[in-house]
Design an enzyme around this catalytic site. Structure first.
Site, PDB file in Angstrom:
ATOM      1  N   ASP A   1      42.712  39.136  42.545  1.00  0.00           N
ATOM      2  CA  ASP A   1      44.039  39.292  41.636  1.00  0.00           C
ATOM      3  C   ASP A   1      44.384  40.242  42.792  1.00  0.00           C
ATOM      4  OD1 ASP A   1      42.620  38.833  39.213  1.00  0.00           O
ATOM      5  OD2 ASP A   1      42.514  40.299  38.237  1.00  0.00           O
TER       6      ASP A   1
ATOM      7  N   LYS B   1      50.408  40.836  35.738  1.00  0.00           N
ATOM      8  CA  LYS B   1      48.550  41.626  34.889  1.00  0.00           C
ATOM      9  C   LYS B   1      49.324  42.596  34.840  1.00  0.00           C
ATOM     10  CE  LYS B   1      44.446  43.157  36.077  1.00  0.00           C
ATOM     11  NZ  LYS B   1      43.431  43.262  37.406  1.00  0.00           N
TER      12      LYS B   1
ATOM     13  N   LYS C   1      48.109  38.832  31.865  1.00  0.00           N
ATOM     14  CA  LYS C   1      46.727  39.663  31.627  1.00  0.00           C
ATOM     15  C   LYS C   1      47.071  41.158  32.193  1.00  0.00           C
ATOM     16  CE  LYS C   1      42.658  40.368  34.727  1.00  0.00           C
ATOM     17  NZ  LYS C   1      41.396  40.261  35.894  1.00  0.00           N
TER      18      LYS C   1
END
Length: 343
Positions: A180, A243, A279
């Site tokens: 991430d 995300k 996400k």
């Protein structure tokens, strides 16, 4: 509610999690990225904020998920979690405890009461800082739970590019199969699209077989237009997931932002044929909120985006509230949070 009806409700929507041993998680083709298309970016600039906000408000009121169906959807939400600890006081022991919770997210009496039988319910991943990747990999050995590392000078992304790329490679070397990354929000605010594209493309290369989740930091991007454009550039550069947030911003995952990002994902698939994951992270701490996000995904992108290779929650306290809701479903009573152990 009977054990049989619960098992049927859960089994109808719950599939085996993708294996961590598979390089691409599933047989879903990875996004290779495309050349930066500034013309397409210009086409995506037009965002109707008031319409998005109205849509977000009506989405959560149109569906009411109750009883067995609610239990099944909440079990699905568990299977879509990146169970996360990103605190300044994290320790190896805390990460090991979180991994133990990931292995057994529900108390045995809840599993029995829900009639799950041999159905295994586990989070999709455990998400940690780089120093704890090796600890998590060892603690999750023998499971299908992924290890995700936050990287690139999380949460601000302001270290030298070489340092951020080195951090990705170090996490992959330690066994992380998901990365991430955060983008420097100033690149979006300054409309430096080529520079943003080049950075994300280099992150994608450094990840190798590990999947790349690009955190936009939407609460700091000022406008939904910026969220749309940052989403598009990240996907063009090869992101596997986009995300919302680091969880450290003052505003994190909110439904209007989710709508604009899912519509960017839909536009990208229509143009390229590649499915991109989504996400939301930060502030999703209640079972009700998780249901709202699942409804959004089902309505905007369809059933395929209710699988862990295309949708994740960034979650820390969410699991506890889901457990409490499931216990209420079985007993009619809400239990104290301490009855549902976390790290």
């Amino acid at each position: 509610m009977t054990s049989t009806s619960t098992r049927q409700a859960a089994g109808a929507s719950l599939h085996t999690l993708p294996t961590a041993a598979a390089a691409a998680h599933t047989d879903l083709p990875r996004n290779p990225g495309i050349k930066l298309d500034l013309g397409w970016l210009e086409e995506m600039r037009h965002v109707n904020r008031s319409a998005l906000e109205r849509r977000a408000t009506t989405l959560t009121k149109r569906r009411s998920i109750k009883a067995d169906n609610q239990a099944a959807w909440l079990l699905r939400a568990i299977s879509l979690m990146d169970l996360t600890t990103l605190n300044s006081n994290d320790t190896d022991e805390r990460v090991r405890r979180l991994c133990a919770k990931a292995r057994n997210p529900l108390r045995g009496d809840l599993v029995a009461g829900l009639g799950l039988g041999d159905t295994v319910i586990r989070p999709a991943a455990v998400c940690v800082y780089h120093p704890f990747v090796a600890t998590a990999v060892k603690a999750l050995e023998g499971t299908v739970i992924h290890v995700a590392a936050v990287s690139t000078a999380f949460p601000h992304g302001l270290s030298p590019l070489e340092t951020r790329i080195a951090e990705i490679r170090a996490s992959v070397a330690d066994g992380a199969d998901e990365i991430d990354v955060v983008i420097p929000r100033g690149l979006v605010l300054g409309a430096k699209w080529q520079e943003l594209y080049d950075e994300v493309a280099q992150f994608r290369e450094a990840c190798g077989e590990a999947h790349l989740k690009v955190i936009l930091g939407t609460g700091e991007l000022s406008t939904l237009r910026n969220v749309m454009l940052a989403s598009m550039v990240s996907m063009m550069a090869g992101a596997d997931f986009i995300k919302t947030s680091t969880g450290k911003e003052s505003v994190n995952a909110v439904l209007p932002v989710g709508l604009i990002m899912t519509r960017a994902i839909r536009a990208y698939e229509e143009r390229t044929g590649f499915k991109i994951g989504f996400k939301p992270a930060g502030g999703i701490s209640t079972a009700k909120a998780s249901l709202d996000w699942l409804v959004l995904m089902k309505e905007e992108l369809g059933r395929r985006w209710l699988e862990p290779d295309l949708f994740r929650f960034g979650a820390s306290s969410l699991l506890t509230d889901i457990e409490r809701q499931l216990e209420h479903h079985l007993t009619g009573h809400y239990s104290a949070a301490h009855r549902h152990a976390m790290a």
